[in-house]
Design a protein around this motif. Sequence first.
Motif, PDB file in Angstrom:
ATOM      1  N   GLY A  58      -3.690  -0.961   6.271  1.00 18.76           N
ATOM      2  CA  GLY A  58      -3.396   0.359   5.723  1.00 18.76           C
ATOM      3  C   GLY A  58      -4.594   1.081   5.139  1.00 18.76           C
ATOM      4  N   LYS A  61      -8.571   1.883   8.977  1.00 19.31           N
ATOM      5  CA  LYS A  61      -9.502   1.413  10.013  1.00 19.31           C
ATOM      6  C   LYS A  61      -9.114   1.960  11.395  1.00 19.31           C
ATOM      7  N   THR A  63      -7.160   4.464  12.096  1.00 22.32           N
ATOM      8  CA  THR A  63      -7.249   5.929  12.109  1.00 22.32           C
ATOM      9  C   THR A  63      -8.696   6.362  12.317  1.00 22.32           C
TER      10      THR A  63
HETATM   11  P1  ADP Z   1      -5.342   0.103   9.162  1.00 23.28           P
HETATM   12  O1  ADP Z   1      -5.707   0.182  10.604  1.00 23.28           O
HETATM   13  O2  ADP Z   1      -6.521  -0.117   8.266  1.00 23.28           O
HETATM   14  O3  ADP Z   1      -4.264  -0.916   8.889  1.00 23.28           O
HETATM   15  P2  ADP Z   1      -4.217   2.714   9.589  1.00 23.28           P
HETATM   16  O4  ADP Z   1      -5.356   3.589   9.969  1.00 23.28           O
HETATM   17  O5  ADP Z   1      -3.347   2.244  10.692  1.00 23.28           O
HETATM   18  O6  ADP Z   1      -4.752   1.502   8.715  1.00 23.28           O
HETATM   19  O7  ADP Z   1      -3.280   3.455   8.559  1.00 23.28           O
HETATM   20  C1  ADP Z   1      -3.772   3.942   7.342  1.00 23.28           C
HETATM   21  C2  ADP Z   1      -2.642   4.585   6.574  1.00 23.28           C
HETATM   22  O8  ADP Z   1      -2.185   5.736   7.264  1.00 23.28           O
HETATM   23  C3  ADP Z   1      -1.429   3.702   6.396  1.00 23.28           C
HETATM   24  O9  ADP Z   1      -0.907   3.949   5.117  1.00 23.28           O
HETATM   25  C4  ADP Z   1      -0.480   4.162   7.459  1.00 23.28           C
HETATM   26  O10 ADP Z   1       0.844   3.940   7.087  1.00 23.28           O
HETATM   27  C5  ADP Z   1      -0.796   5.627   7.539  1.00 23.28           C
HETATM   28  N1  ADP Z   1      -0.594   6.172   8.897  1.00 23.28           N
HETATM   29  C6  ADP Z   1      -1.152   5.724  10.027  1.00 23.28           C
HETATM   30  N2  ADP Z   1      -0.784   6.467  11.085  1.00 23.28           N
HETATM   31  C7  ADP Z   1       0.064   7.416  10.589  1.00 23.28           C
HETATM   32  C8  ADP Z   1       0.780   8.495  11.177  1.00 23.28           C
HETATM   33  N3  ADP Z   1       0.695   8.773  12.486  1.00 23.28           N
HETATM   34  N4  ADP Z   1       1.548   9.258  10.359  1.00 23.28           N
HETATM   35  C9  ADP Z   1       1.605   9.001   9.041  1.00 23.28           C
HETATM   36  N5  ADP Z   1       0.945   8.007   8.419  1.00 23.28           N
HETATM   37  C10 ADP Z   1       0.178   7.221   9.186  1.00 23.28           C
END
Ligand code: ADP
Length: 261
Positions: A58, A61, A63
Amino acid sequence: MTDTNTAAAAPVRREAGSSEPIIRIQGLNKWFGHFQVLTDISLAVSPGERIVICGPSGSGKSTLIRCINGLEKVQQGTIVVDDIALTAGERNIEAVRQEVGMVFQQFNLFPHMTVLQNCMLAPMRSRGASKAQAEELAMTYLRRVRIADQAAKYPSQLSGGQQQRVAIARALCMTPKIMLFDEPTSALDPEMVKEVLDTMIGLAQDGMTMLCVTHEMGFARSVADRVIFMADGRIVEEGVPAEFFGNPKHDKTRTFLGQIL
Ligand code: ADP
Ligand code: MG
């Protein structure tokens, strides 16, 4: 598609840090609705550099690396990939995607296509490669990931490790300058992790610019030029592996490393 053979046969070995950044991210901020997922991210990646990104679940990374090939919209800041500004429109996103290969945790192979067809698709669709050219290219990279003997099979007939190697080969068929990996071994049974990491090590040795989100810290230690630690949407700490693992400076880094090592 004139450079198929040379590109496949002779990967250019580039020294990390020897030239202008191939990726430049400046002042990147991104929100999902009201939730700020990335805050003040700045990062420059040199050609041939191998970067490992780690951090708690979360932390942003996925994103971040999805932003680098235009899979996510960015509200603030700039991303420039090989002199192409990503924030300036759809046309550029297509151009960047031609240069950036991506491998996901889930292999995302097309189940109704053979391994060979999976690898031939993108070069034929978006590079105008002929069937013969695409097949030659596909076989070259399938050999490179040591799975050419499975070319006629369907993904469901392969192990997870084999499918992930096919996904890597498929990305390489677009002769990318940069490869992005998002936890490529996280969905694999433990005994299959090594074959995928070995494939990635091979790419690193050939000089590929790589950004890998992974918690495989052995891989980070031996392959990364730089380890980046993210928490709460920020880059909290970064350093060469010896320094990052041997002398982590931030509390959050120490806590994280304490949990996974
Ligand atoms: P990681 O890859 O480090 O686990 P992410 O980049 O997947 O983290 O997600 C970072 C945060 O953004 C998390 O809190 C996740 O729930 C939120 N998030 C990711 N994608 C979306 C989306 N499409 N819409 C809303 N929130 C999102
Ligand atoms: Mg993720």
